[in-house]
Design an enzyme around this catalytic site. Structure first.
Site, mmCIF file in Angstrom:
data_model
loop_
_atom_site.group_PDB
_atom_site.id
_atom_site.type_symbol
_atom_site.label_atom_id
_atom_site.label_comp_id
_atom_site.label_asym_id
_atom_site.label_seq_id
_atom_site.Cartn_x
_atom_site.Cartn_y
_atom_site.Cartn_z
ATOM 1 N N ASP A 133 1.917 0.376 4.534
ATOM 2 C CA ASP A 133 2.526 1.411 4.711
ATOM 3 C C ASP A 133 3.530 1.703 5.750
ATOM 4 O O ASP A 133 3.612 0.736 6.234
ATOM 5 C CB ASP A 133 1.497 2.707 4.489
ATOM 6 N N CYS A 151 1.459 3.351 -0.505
ATOM 7 C CA CYS A 151 2.609 4.160 -0.126
ATOM 8 C C CYS A 151 3.059 4.647 -1.369
ATOM 9 O O CYS A 151 3.778 3.515 -2.141
ATOM 10 C CB CYS A 151 3.588 3.629 1.022
ATOM 11 N N CYS A 159 2.273 11.381 -1.445
ATOM 12 C CA CYS A 159 2.643 10.462 -0.283
ATOM 13 C C CYS A 159 1.094 10.204 0.456
ATOM 14 O O CYS A 159 0.362 11.294 0.404
ATOM 15 C CB CYS A 159 3.525 11.440 0.410
#
Ligand code: DGL
Length: 273
Positions: free
Chosen positions: A15, A78, A188
């Site tokens: 991420d 992510c 997210c």
């Protein structure tokens, strides 16, 4: 579709920063014996404010770092990578890659009011992967897409409940909540850590959705349960920027579980363009 991970499986998660730790935590609880290597591209954070080409280049380099460190299955933890750069990451590595995308589909299936909201990064909101998710939503469901510039930054700083963090969530949700949304997508991985705040702002009748549980199920299908992982491969963590701030926020977000991240070391990457 990704193939089956070779044995013994070692999972590499990546991420832009601490957001993917929400998925790391869920994976670790589901597969406690599985070695996990985590890579955070903190030197390039936030991905949400970058172009898809930049994120693709960074994500490729991160993925290659993880494979070089022994990962046999990659998890793009992510949504910005998942919606804007997953194909590039898959093309750059020889191992299966699982990605997370905003949980629009389950939210659209669950809504009774026909109104759902999705909190996403600006990059995700403008990307082709996200447009494809919207295109698959049934016509009776309206999706309020809320790009939340600045919100992942609050989580990255470990500030989950400050007046500014709350103001950003209120700004994103005021209109959709007034319009009757009954489902909010945390689109997210950073925002998963804001679930208590989002629930408080949205109210008790709104159900929250994120993609993490779906990714865990996909990983469980891919890793062989017949060959338990060898315990000598310990968990490890890499950051492309300084390790100490990441470690401090990881401790704040994960509490005692942060110790299971293993050693956290800085490892800069070169991203080709
Ligand atoms: N955690 C990321 C996501 O799920 C990206 C946050 C950022 O770097 O902007 O989209």
């Amino acid at each position: 579709m990704p193939g089956v991970a070779p044995d013994p499986p070692v999972i590499g998660l990546f991420d832009s920063g601490v957001g993917g730790l929400s998925l790391w935590r869920e994976l670790r609880r589901a597969l406690p014996a599985m070695p996990l290597i985590y890579a955070a591209d903190t030197a390039a954070f936030p991905y949400g404010a970058r172009s898809a080409a930049e994120v693709a280049a960074r994500a490729r380099a991160l993925a290659q770092l993880l494979v070089a460190q022994g990962a046999t299955l990659l998890v793009a933890a992510c949504n910005s990578i998942g919606t804007a750069a997953l194909a590039e990451v898959r093309a750059a590595t020889g191992v299966p890659v699982v990605g997370t995308v905003p949980a629009i589909r389950p939210a659209a299936a669950a809504t009774a009011s026909g109104q759902i909201a999705a909190l996403v990064t600006p990059l995700t909101a403008g990307g082709l992967g996200y447009a494809a998710l919207l295109a698959a939503v049934p016509p009776h469901v309206q999706v309020w897409t809320r790009p939340c510039a600045g919100l992942a930054e609050q989580v990255e700083a470990g500030v989950l409940a400050s007046p500014r963090t709350r103001a950003l969530v209120v700004r994103a949700l005021a209109e959709p909540v007034a319009a009757g949304v009954d489902a909010v997508v945390l689109g997210c991985t950073h925002y998963v850590f804001l679930a208590p705040l989002v629930q408080a702002v949205a109210g008790p009748n709104v159900r929250l959705f994120d993609g993490n549980a779906g990714v865990v199920r996909q990983v469980e299908r891919l890793v062989s349960t017949s060959t338990p992982s060898t315990a000598q491969l310990a968990n490890r963590c890499f950051t492309t920027g300084p390790a100490a701030p990441f470690a401090a926020v990881a401790r704040r977000l994960l509490g005692r579980e942060a110790a299971a991240l293993g050693p956290i070391v800085q490892h800069p990457i070169e991203a080709d363009r």
